[in-house]
Design an enzyme around this catalytic site. Structure first.
Site, PDB file in Angstrom:
ATOM      1  N   ARG A  55       0.820  -1.211   0.000  1.00 52.67           N
ATOM      2  CA  ARG A  55       0.000   0.000   0.000  1.00 52.67           C
ATOM      3  C   ARG A  55       0.856   1.264   0.000  1.00 52.67           C
ATOM      4  NH1 ARG A  55      -4.975   0.108   1.731  1.00 52.67           N
ATOM      5  NH2 ARG A  55      -4.764  -1.528   3.271  1.00 52.67           N
ATOM      6  N   TYR A  56       1.973   1.191   0.696  1.00 54.05           N
ATOM      7  CA  TYR A  56       2.828   2.376   0.841  1.00 54.05           C
ATOM      8  C   TYR A  56       4.056   2.233  -0.051  1.00 54.05           C
ATOM      9  CZ  TYR A  56      -0.067   3.086   4.984  1.00 54.05           C
ATOM     10  OH  TYR A  56      -1.124   3.257   5.839  1.00 54.05           O
ATOM     11  N   ARG A  90       7.310   0.250   1.778  1.00 47.85           N
ATOM     12  CA  ARG A  90       7.215  -0.915   2.649  1.00 47.85           C
ATOM     13  C   ARG A  90       6.032  -1.797   2.252  1.00 47.85           C
ATOM     14  NH1 ARG A  90       5.542   3.731   4.363  1.00 47.85           N
ATOM     15  NH2 ARG A  90       3.989   4.068   6.003  1.00 47.85           N
ATOM     16  N   CYS A 130      -2.998 -18.243  14.654  1.00 49.90           N
ATOM     17  CA  CYS A 130      -2.660 -17.425  15.827  1.00 49.90           C
ATOM     18  C   CYS A 130      -2.858 -18.307  17.054  1.00 49.90           C
ATOM     19  CB  CYS A 130      -3.586 -16.226  15.941  1.00 49.90           C
ATOM     20  SG  CYS A 130      -3.491 -15.150  14.506  1.00 49.90           S
ATOM     21  N   CYS A 185      -8.476 -13.332  18.287  1.00 43.33           N
ATOM     22  CA  CYS A 185      -9.090 -12.138  18.875  1.00 43.33           C
ATOM     23  C   CYS A 185     -10.417 -11.905  18.153  1.00 43.33           C
ATOM     24  CB  CYS A 185      -8.175 -10.933  18.690  1.00 43.33           C
ATOM     25  SG  CYS A 185      -6.467 -11.317  19.107  1.00 43.33           S
ATOM     26  N   CYS A 238     -10.673  -9.292  15.310  1.00 49.12           N
ATOM     27  CA  CYS A 238      -9.561  -9.311  14.343  1.00 49.12           C
ATOM     28  C   CYS A 238      -9.953  -8.653  13.024  1.00 49.12           C
ATOM     29  CB  CYS A 238      -9.124 -10.740  14.082  1.00 49.12           C
ATOM     30  SG  CYS A 238      -7.810 -10.851  12.857  1.00 49.12           S
ATOM     31  N   ARG A 278      -8.437  -9.124  10.215  1.00 50.90           N
ATOM     32  CA  ARG A 278      -8.243 -10.062   9.096  1.00 50.90           C
ATOM     33  C   ARG A 278      -9.041 -11.345   9.284  1.00 50.90           C
ATOM     34  NH1 ARG A 278      -2.290  -8.920   8.972  1.00 50.90           N
ATOM     35  NH2 ARG A 278      -2.260  -6.913   7.919  1.00 50.90           N
ATOM     36  N   ASP A 329     -11.423  -1.251  13.465  1.00 52.61           N
ATOM     37  CA  ASP A 329     -11.856  -1.276  12.058  1.00 52.61           C
ATOM     38  C   ASP A 329     -13.326  -1.671  11.895  1.00 52.61           C
ATOM     39  OD1 ASP A 329      -9.478  -0.481  10.923  1.00 52.61           O
ATOM     40  OD2 ASP A 329      -8.673  -2.516  10.818  1.00 52.61           O
ATOM     41  N   ASP A 338      -7.441   3.291  10.287  1.00 47.64           N
ATOM     42  CA  ASP A 338      -7.101   2.652   9.020  1.00 47.64           C
ATOM     43  C   ASP A 338      -8.344   2.780   8.145  1.00 47.64           C
ATOM     44  OD1 ASP A 338      -5.485   1.393   7.209  1.00 47.64           O
ATOM     45  OD2 ASP A 338      -5.122  -0.373   8.437  1.00 47.64           O
ATOM     46  N   LYS A 393      -3.560   4.458   6.720  1.00 43.43           N
ATOM     47  CA  LYS A 393      -3.741   5.010   8.053  1.00 43.43           C
ATOM     48  C   LYS A 393      -3.757   6.540   8.038  1.00 43.43           C
ATOM     49  CE  LYS A 393      -1.267   1.041   9.882  1.00 43.43           C
ATOM     50  NZ  LYS A 393      -0.827   0.410   8.610  1.00 43.43           N
TER      51      LYS A 393
HETATM   52  C1  LIG Z   1       0.118  -0.522   8.640  1.00 39.75           C
HETATM   53  C2  LIG Z   1       0.725  -1.044   7.457  1.00 39.75           C
HETATM   54  C3  LIG Z   1       2.089  -0.867   7.208  1.00 39.75           C
HETATM   55  C4  LIG Z   1       3.020  -0.167   8.168  1.00 39.75           C
HETATM   56  O1  LIG Z   1       2.651   1.178   8.337  1.00 39.75           O
HETATM   57  P1  LIG Z   1       3.485   2.141   9.298  1.00 39.75           P
HETATM   58  O2  LIG Z   1       2.687   3.395   9.332  1.00 39.75           O
HETATM   59  O3  LIG Z   1       4.833   2.270   8.719  1.00 39.75           O
HETATM   60  O4  LIG Z   1       3.542   1.477  10.637  1.00 39.75           O
HETATM   61  C5  LIG Z   1       2.594  -1.344   6.017  1.00 39.75           C
HETATM   62  N1  LIG Z   1       1.800  -1.933   5.109  1.00 39.75           N
HETATM   63  C6  LIG Z   1       0.477  -2.104   5.313  1.00 39.75           C
HETATM   64  C7  LIG Z   1      -0.327  -2.752   4.257  1.00 39.75           C
HETATM   65  C8  LIG Z   1      -0.106  -1.668   6.490  1.00 39.75           C
HETATM   66  O5  LIG Z   1      -1.419  -1.849   6.698  1.00 39.75           O
HETATM   67  S1  SF4 Z   2      -5.687  -9.604  15.886  1.00 38.61           S
HETATM   68 FE1  SF4 Z   2      -6.080 -11.251  14.383  1.00 38.61          FE
HETATM   69  S2  SF4 Z   2      -4.079 -11.632  13.431  1.00 38.61           S
HETATM   70 FE2  SF4 Z   2      -3.702 -10.499  15.330  1.00 38.61          FE
HETATM   71  S3  SF4 Z   2      -3.315 -12.087  16.890  1.00 38.61           S
HETATM   72 FE3  SF4 Z   2      -5.503 -11.548  16.994  1.00 38.61          FE
HETATM   73  S4  SF4 Z   2      -6.506 -13.046  15.663  1.00 38.61           S
HETATM   74 FE4  SF4 Z   2      -4.329 -13.084  15.145  1.00 38.61          FE
END
Ligand SMILES: *Cc1c(COP(=O)(O)O)cnc(C)c1O
Ligand code: SF4
Length: 382
Positions: A125-126, A129, A138, A142, A145, A147, A306, A343, A349
């Site tokens: 996305r960025y 990184r 996991c 949670c 979560c 995801r 989220d 997010d 973010k």
């Molecule tokens: C949050 C996230 C990051 C890291 O973001 P930082 O602001 O550098 O902590 C990198 N890639 C994705 C897809 C993210 O959701």
């Molecule tokens: S938030 Fe989701 S990915 Fe993170 S530890 Fe909990 S269940 Fe696993």
């Protein structure tokens, strides 16, 4: 386990007591992470044997089965209050009926990660990184979560070939300076597999920083063995990112696990998710962040929860988050103040701050301090 050099704060972190449900074997093997992993509570029947559930927890544990797996380690279970269904640890891991309620704005993929996936397991996305999804497991699932659509779903498992393709993508994109090794939980990978992934990433010339994302410091701190910490320490500069949400999670075991990482030169940052009825007050958040500092963890992000399907009972307004930020800044060490972020669906973010600028024109700004008093700042003539 490791000895602590900082006895000054040790007494502020209580060790957990082995849960009586697992008897003598449990007491003997409590700090053995493999035992903890193998003895995770995963079914309603097992859970009902360990403590008295509310009618809502019983029905929700049954009905959410198809949607999002349930699992909890004996260690994390021992932090729960068996008498109180509102216990902040219990709310995070035991299904509640609210999970089945889905609002129209709530999404499967709230950050639109799947539309930014150019190769298996990659979210890019960025500019500089990328995130690498390495496992769908996991230690504890949670309930909030972000995801949920992927985590715990065997169909999202990363094969060796998938990982190879993800790593190849990073290799051919020289703009990627940092990779977040994530999941699921990065530490659900075996030591050998993790070592293999990190070794292959480390060989990439343009990759400068490795970030590990894991909640095991909170849910299974025994996983951070001396052996694992030594593996991680080979891949410096490496940052460890974790996810504490409540001061009750700051136990002696977690403190010692942190020491094994930090003593090897691995900095730890924390992400907290703002959760209604769990940590949505200034008092809880202040205590959590100050405890994290004593564990040598830097509070990094406070996340607005989220808009994931089934999360409405966990979500707060943004006003609540800003109020908490106002109660932190100035009142406790700046080291203990995370950045508050939302997010957004698809846009990444966005940082949010309470408004400290009362007014601003060509000549001056009027700024409000943490106590609500105004101060003038004059600009130089242009
Ligand atoms: C949050 C996230 C990051 C890291 O973001 P930082 O602001 O550098 O902590 C990198 N890639 C994705 C897809 C993210 O959701
Ligand atoms: S938030 Fe989701 S990915 Fe993170 S530890 Fe909990 S269940 Fe696993």
């Amino acid at each position: 386990m490791g000895t602590l050099v900082y006895s000054k704060i040790e007494n502020k972190f209580s060790p957990t007591l082995p849960h009586p449900h697992w008897g003598e074997t449990g007491a003997d093997r409590w700090s053995d992470w493999v035992w903890q992993q193998q003895n995770r509570v995963r079914t309603l029947d097992q859970l009902a044997e360990v403590f008295h559930l509310t009618a809502g927890e019983v029905s929700a544990t049954k009905e959410t089965r198809q949607v999002f797996q349930f699992a909890v380690t004996p260690y994390y279970l021992s932090l729960m209050d068996p008498e109180n269904p509102d216990c902040p640890i219990r709310r995070q891991a035991i299904p509640q009926p609210g999970e089945l309620k889905i609002l129209p704005q709530e999404l499967l993929d709230p950050s639109k990660e799947d539309s930014m996936t150019p190769a298996p397991g990659i979210v890019h996305r960025y500019p500089d990184r990328a995130l690498l999804y390495t496992t769908h497991h996991c230690a504890v699932y949670c309930r909030f979560c972000t995801r949920k659509r992927k985590v715990s779903d065997p169909e999202s498992a990363m094969t060796i070939d998938d990982l190879g393709a993800g790593i190849a993508y990073i290799k051919k994109n020289s703009a990627i300076r940092e990779v977040v090794v994530s999941g699921g939980d990065a530490l659900s990978n075996s030591d050998d597999r993790l070592n293999e992934i990190l070794t292959r990433l480390y060989e990439i010339e343009h990759l400068e920083i490795i970030r590990i994302g894991s909640r095991n410091l909170v849910t299974l701190p025994f996983r951070i063995t001396d052996k694992l910490a030594s593996i991680l320490a080979k891949f410096q500069p490496l940052f460890f990112h974790t996810h504490f949400n409540h001061p009750k999670e700051c136990t002696r075991e977690a403190l010692e696990a942190c020491a094994r990482l930090v003593d090897r030169g691995i900095p730890i940052n924390n992400h907290t998710v703002l959760l209604r009825g769990v940590n949505d007050s200034v008092e809880v958040m202040r205590e959590l962040n100050l405890k994290l500092l004593m564990m040598r963890i830097k509070p990094y992000y406070l996340y607005q929860c989220d808009q994931v399907f089934g999360n409405s009972d966990f979500r707060t307004t943004i006003k609540k988050g800003l109020e908490i930020m106002q109660g932190l800044r100035g009142w406790s060490s700046g080291l203990a103040v995370p950045q508050y972020v939302v997010d957004t669906p698809g846009g990444g973010k966005v940082p949010l701050l309470p408004n400290y600028v009362r007014s601003m024109d060509e000549t001056k700004a009027v700024l409000t301090n943490y106590r609500g008093n105004d101060y003038e700042y004059y600009f130089p003539p242009s």
